[in-house]
Enzyme design. Structure first.
Site, PDB file in Angstrom:
ATOM      1  CB  THR A 123      -0.746   0.295   1.264  1.00  0.00           C
ATOM      2  OG1 THR A 123      -1.489   1.271   1.489  1.00  0.00           O
ATOM      3  CG2 THR A 123      -0.178  -0.027   2.343  1.00  0.00           C
ATOM      4  CG  ASP A 124      -1.260   5.015  -0.774  1.00  0.00           C
ATOM      5  OD1 ASP A 124      -1.940   3.930  -0.062  1.00  0.00           O
ATOM      6  OD2 ASP A 124      -1.983   5.654  -1.696  1.00  0.00           O
ATOM      7  CD  GLU A 125      -3.414   3.613   4.257  1.00  0.00           C
ATOM      8  OE1 GLU A 125      -3.293   3.521   5.664  1.00  0.00           O
ATOM      9  OE2 GLU A 125      -4.681   3.375   3.914  1.00  0.00           O
ATOM     10  CE1 TYR A 147      -3.669  -2.767   5.644  1.00  0.00           C
ATOM     11  CE2 TYR A 147      -3.472  -0.433   4.891  1.00  0.00           C
ATOM     12  CZ  TYR A 147      -3.229  -1.715   4.647  1.00  0.00           C
ATOM     13  OH  TYR A 147      -3.292  -1.995   3.439  1.00  0.00           O
ATOM     14  CE  LYS A 151       0.013  -4.529   3.114  1.00  0.00           C
ATOM     15  NZ  LYS A 151      -0.373  -5.963   2.565  1.00  0.00           N
ATOM     16  N   PRO A 202     -21.621   8.596   6.759  1.00  0.00           N
ATOM     17  CG  PRO A 202     -20.601   6.590   7.701  1.00  0.00           C
ATOM     18  CD  PRO A 202     -21.331   6.935   6.613  1.00  0.00           C
ATOM     19  NE  ARG A 270      -9.573   5.933   9.170  1.00  0.00           N
ATOM     20  CZ  ARG A 270      -9.461   5.546   7.981  1.00  0.00           C
ATOM     21  NH1 ARG A 270      -8.671   5.965   7.028  1.00  0.00           N
ATOM     22  NH2 ARG A 270     -10.506   4.721   7.494  1.00  0.00           N
TER      23      ARG A 270
HETATM   24  P1  NAD Z   1      -9.740  -7.426   1.871  1.00  0.00           P
HETATM   25  O1  NAD Z   1      -9.759  -7.148   3.456  1.00  0.00           O
HETATM   26  O2  NAD Z   1     -10.822  -7.651   1.160  1.00  0.00           O
HETATM   27  O3  NAD Z   1      -9.388  -9.002   1.754  1.00  0.00           O
HETATM   28  C1  NAD Z   1      -8.351  -9.646   2.658  1.00  0.00           C
HETATM   29  C2  NAD Z   1      -8.214 -11.340   2.548  1.00  0.00           C
HETATM   30  O4  NAD Z   1      -7.151 -11.725   3.245  1.00  0.00           O
HETATM   31  C3  NAD Z   1      -9.740 -11.797   3.065  1.00  0.00           C
HETATM   32  O5  NAD Z   1     -10.004 -12.886   2.166  1.00  0.00           O
HETATM   33  C4  NAD Z   1      -9.107 -12.517   4.423  1.00  0.00           C
HETATM   34  O6  NAD Z   1      -9.904 -13.650   4.637  1.00  0.00           O
HETATM   35  C5  NAD Z   1      -7.806 -12.946   3.859  1.00  0.00           C
HETATM   36  N1  NAD Z   1      -6.852 -13.114   5.166  1.00  0.00           N
HETATM   37  C6  NAD Z   1      -6.816 -11.991   6.197  1.00  0.00           C
HETATM   38  N2  NAD Z   1      -5.792 -12.781   7.020  1.00  0.00           N
HETATM   39  C7  NAD Z   1      -5.377 -13.757   6.660  1.00  0.00           C
HETATM   40  C8  NAD Z   1      -4.436 -14.920   6.826  1.00  0.00           C
HETATM   41  N3  NAD Z   1      -3.864 -14.614   8.041  1.00  0.00           N
HETATM   42  N4  NAD Z   1      -4.308 -15.974   6.007  1.00  0.00           N
HETATM   43  C9  NAD Z   1      -4.754 -16.034   4.962  1.00  0.00           C
HETATM   44  N5  NAD Z   1      -5.770 -15.139   4.510  1.00  0.00           N
HETATM   45  C10 NAD Z   1      -6.039 -14.159   5.066  1.00  0.00           C
HETATM   46  O7  NAD Z   1      -8.278  -7.158   1.277  1.00  0.00           O
HETATM   47  P2  NAD Z   1      -8.258  -6.095   0.027  1.00  0.00           P
HETATM   48  O8  NAD Z   1      -8.786  -4.842   0.187  1.00  0.00           O
HETATM   49  O9  NAD Z   1      -8.518  -6.802  -1.115  1.00  0.00           O
HETATM   50  O10 NAD Z   1      -6.836  -6.038   0.039  1.00  0.00           O
HETATM   51  C11 NAD Z   1      -5.669  -7.126  -0.585  1.00  0.00           C
HETATM   52  C12 NAD Z   1      -4.220  -6.603  -0.231  1.00  0.00           C
HETATM   53  O11 NAD Z   1      -4.027  -5.141  -0.983  1.00  0.00           O
HETATM   54  C13 NAD Z   1      -4.121  -6.370   1.020  1.00  0.00           C
HETATM   55  O12 NAD Z   1      -2.620  -6.823   1.223  1.00  0.00           O
HETATM   56  C14 NAD Z   1      -3.910  -4.864   1.452  1.00  0.00           C
HETATM   57  O13 NAD Z   1      -3.023  -4.355   2.099  1.00  0.00           O
HETATM   58  C15 NAD Z   1      -3.588  -4.550  -0.079  1.00  0.00           C
HETATM   59  N6  NAD Z   1      -3.982  -2.797  -0.487  1.00  0.00           N
HETATM   60  C16 NAD Z   1      -5.377  -2.742  -0.359  1.00  0.00           C
HETATM   61  C17 NAD Z   1      -5.661  -1.507  -0.944  1.00  0.00           C
HETATM   62  C18 NAD Z   1      -7.299  -1.266  -0.826  1.00  0.00           C
HETATM   63  O14 NAD Z   1      -7.502  -0.145  -1.225  1.00  0.00           O
HETATM   64  N7  NAD Z   1      -8.273  -1.915  -0.258  1.00  0.00           N
HETATM   65  C19 NAD Z   1      -4.891  -0.587  -1.317  1.00  0.00           C
HETATM   66  C20 NAD Z   1      -3.702  -0.989  -1.406  1.00  0.00           C
HETATM   67  C21 NAD Z   1      -3.087  -2.287  -1.120  1.00  0.00           C
HETATM   68  O1  DAU Z   2      -4.468   3.964   0.386  1.00  0.00           O
HETATM   69  C1  DAU Z   2      -4.410   2.436   0.194  1.00  0.00           C
HETATM   70  C2  DAU Z   2      -5.280   2.025   1.698  1.00  0.00           C
HETATM   71  O2  DAU Z   2      -6.567   2.319   1.054  1.00  0.00           O
HETATM   72  C3  DAU Z   2      -5.198   0.493   1.788  1.00  0.00           C
HETATM   73  O3  DAU Z   2      -3.889   0.098   1.821  1.00  0.00           O
HETATM   74  C4  DAU Z   2      -6.118   0.057   2.774  1.00  0.00           C
HETATM   75  O4  DAU Z   2      -6.116  -1.482   2.779  1.00  0.00           O
HETATM   76  C5  DAU Z   2      -7.579   0.526   2.164  1.00  0.00           C
HETATM   77  O5  DAU Z   2      -8.352   0.167   3.499  1.00  0.00           O
HETATM   78  C6  DAU Z   2      -7.487   2.112   2.181  1.00  0.00           C
HETATM   79  O6  DAU Z   2      -7.363   2.882   3.564  1.00  0.00           O
HETATM   80  P1  DAU Z   2      -8.126   4.076   3.694  1.00  0.00           P
HETATM   81  O7  DAU Z   2      -8.166   4.444   4.970  1.00  0.00           O
HETATM   82  O8  DAU Z   2      -7.894   5.085   2.738  1.00  0.00           O
HETATM   83  O9  DAU Z   2      -9.657   3.722   2.949  1.00  0.00           O
HETATM   84  P2  DAU Z   2     -11.038   3.889   3.714  1.00  0.00           P
HETATM   85  O10 DAU Z   2     -12.002   3.240   2.837  1.00  0.00           O
HETATM   86  O11 DAU Z   2     -11.126   3.365   5.072  1.00  0.00           O
HETATM   87  O12 DAU Z   2     -11.182   5.459   3.744  1.00  0.00           O
HETATM   88  C7  DAU Z   2     -11.158   6.207   2.493  1.00  0.00           C
HETATM   89  C8  DAU Z   2     -10.958   7.682   3.049  1.00  0.00           C
HETATM   90  O13 DAU Z   2     -12.466   7.906   3.418  1.00  0.00           O
HETATM   91  C9  DAU Z   2     -10.226   7.950   4.285  1.00  0.00           C
HETATM   92  O14 DAU Z   2      -9.885   9.458   4.138  1.00  0.00           O
HETATM   93  C10 DAU Z   2     -11.455   7.821   5.588  1.00  0.00           C
HETATM   94  C11 DAU Z   2     -12.561   8.319   4.921  1.00  0.00           C
HETATM   95  N1  DAU Z   2     -13.663   7.591   5.265  1.00  0.00           N
HETATM   96  C12 DAU Z   2     -13.757   6.243   5.688  1.00  0.00           C
HETATM   97  C13 DAU Z   2     -14.976   5.608   6.181  1.00  0.00           C
HETATM   98  C14 DAU Z   2     -14.866   4.013   6.276  1.00  0.00           C
HETATM   99  C15 DAU Z   2     -14.991   8.354   5.875  1.00  0.00           C
HETATM  100  O15 DAU Z   2     -14.879   9.650   5.903  1.00  0.00           O
HETATM  101  N2  DAU Z   2     -16.112   7.489   6.525  1.00  0.00           N
HETATM  102  C16 DAU Z   2     -15.964   6.263   6.523  1.00  0.00           C
HETATM  103  O16 DAU Z   2     -17.092   5.834   7.033  1.00  0.00           O
END
Ligand code: NAD
Ligand code: DAU
Length: 332
Positions: A123-125, A147, A151, A202, A270
């Site tokens: 992730t970029d985070e 988180y 990562k 929210p 948050r």
């Molecule tokens: P998600 O939360 O939708 O799914 C995560 C999956 O991992 C689930 O199926 C869960 O059951 C499985 N899992 C969790 N812990 C586990 C473990 N210990 N062993 C095996 N399986 C396990 O995730 P996502 O949003 O699809 O993200 C996928 C990947 O991409 C993650 O590594 C996340 O950090 C990264 N990522 C996500 C975002 C985003 O915006 N969602 C952005 C950048 C990077």
């Molecule tokens: O940047 C990549 C990341 O993006 C991934 O690595 C994470 O796994 C993924 O969860 C995501 O993180 P964010 O915190 O950016 O995503 P989220 O959808 O939780 O929130 C996006 C933005 O929206 C953030 O600034 C918080 C805000 N937000 C989120 C929620 C859930 C709200 O304002 N209200 C909400 O209820």
């Protein structure tokens, strides 16, 4: 080619499995997933009978199950993680175990079974927040949430294995994903499904925080290019450059669903909320990748998918979930 996709029952892992099985007619995929609250086999209903696909329930931090699924694969794509920032504020330990120890366990298996390549989906985070700048692949890690720290720990373990044992690992840092099958805790599916249900959305703080966004298919295409053309040991940022504030994003979703600003509920921010993430992606462009879906088009497709697939998300927004989301941070 035989691929091990971990976390394949989650949002992006399931989209990637579907993409890869459809694009490469001879590829096989093994999906190792612990099925946490975020893992959902409904995400793979349309491919569960595909003879080139198999599912194993298990934890990436468990060396025994990992040693059963890793031997003989040509690549590991590690999508498994605890991923939701808000949850990490409450349950940091779960994040450290999966995102750091889980990644370490996979890296050890790559060494033991001489797997040609592992792609770490990150992730970029990890770079932290920036008001105006952009992060390149070499930018220092400055994570701010449990988180992103977890990562970053996993990614640094990848680097350490590369330097110490020449482990063939590629790390990717991506901006926010969105699209079909995203668990309705993340902002876009949460807001879209709330509005379909006639509820408010929210918005944290003043809604001024900014993110860059990438549609599912564009991310799948980027990982495909990195898997096939990327250099082992390299790091690749993944972004479209599409950047938007949360309030602008909310207005776009409200517009798609015919709602107005009365549906916004400004709620407590948050803790430690990162203001902005932004990346450069020169290395990925050099591999020939460019995005195909604009944010406007991607949001339209995403809203349409959630409208058409209530069967998928309705049951995820059960009573326990509603109780969690109806509370402010201080009460959760
Ligand atoms: P998600 O939360 O939708 O799914 C995560 C999956 O991992 C689930 O199926 C869960 O059951 C499985 N899992 C969790 N812990 C586990 C473990 N210990 N062993 C095996 N399986 C396990 O995730 P996502 O949003 O699809 O993200 C996928 C990947 O991409 C993650 O590594 C996340 O950090 C990264 N990522 C996500 C975002 C985003 O915006 N969602 C952005 C950048 C990077
Ligand atoms: O940047 C990549 C990341 O993006 C991934 O690595 C994470 O796994 C993924 O969860 C995501 O993180 P964010 O915190 O950016 O995503 P989220 O959808 O939780 O929130 C996006 C933005 O929206 C953030 O600034 C918080 C805000 N937000 C989120 C929620 C859930 C709200 O304002 N209200 C909400 O209820």
């Amino acid at each position: 080619m035989r691929l091990l996709v971990t976390g394949g029952a989650g949002f992006m892992g399931s989209n990637f499995i579907r993409f890869i099985l459809s694009k490469y007619k001879e590829y096989e995929v093994v999906n190792l997933d612990k099925l946490t609250y975020a893992g959902n086999l409904d995400n793979l209903k349309d491919i569960e009978d595909n003879p080139r696909y198999s599912f194993v329930k298990g934890d990436i931090a468990d060396p025994k199950i990992v040693s059963e699924v890793v031997p003989g694969v040509d690549a590991i794509l590690n999508y498994a993680a605890e991923t939701h920032v808000d949850r990490s504020i409450m349950w940091a330990r779960d994040f450290a175990v999966t995102d750091v120890i889980g990644t370490l366990t996979l890296l050890e298996a790559v060494n033991t079974y001489k797997i040609p390549v592992m792609v770490q989906i990150s992730t970029d985070e990890v770079f932290g927040s920036t008001e105006k700048g952009v992060f390149a692949e070499e930018s220092p890690f400055l994570p701010n949430s449990p988180y992103s720290a977890s990562k970053a720990g996993g990614d640094l373990m990848c680097r350490a294995f590369l330097k110490t044992y020449s482990t063939p690992v590629i790390v990717t840092h991506s901006v926010n994903f969105y699209g079909p099958y995203q668990y309705p805790e993340k902002v876009i599916p949460l807001f879209v499904t709330n509005l379909i249900e006639g509820k408010k959305v929210p918005l944290y703080g003043k809604g001024l925080n900014r993110r860059q966004w990438i549609y599912t298919e564009d991310h799948c295409r980027a990982v495909d290019v990195i898997l096939h053309k990327g250099v082992a040991g390299e790091v690749y940022n993944i972004t479209t450059g599409d950047e938007i504030s949360n309030i602008e994003l909310t207005k776009q979703i409200l517009g798609e669903l015919g709602k107005d600003k009365d549906s916004i509920e400004y709620v407590k921010d948050r803790p430690g909320h990162d203001f902005r993430y932004a990346l450069t992606n020169d290395r990925l462009q050099d591999l020939g990748w460019s995005p195909e879906t604009s944010f406007t088009e991607g949001v339209k497709k995403t809203v349409a998918w959630y409208r058409d697939n209530e069967w998928w998300w309705k049951k995820l927004k059960d009573a326990k979930y509603q109780e969690y989301y109806s509370k402010q941070y201080t009460e959760r």
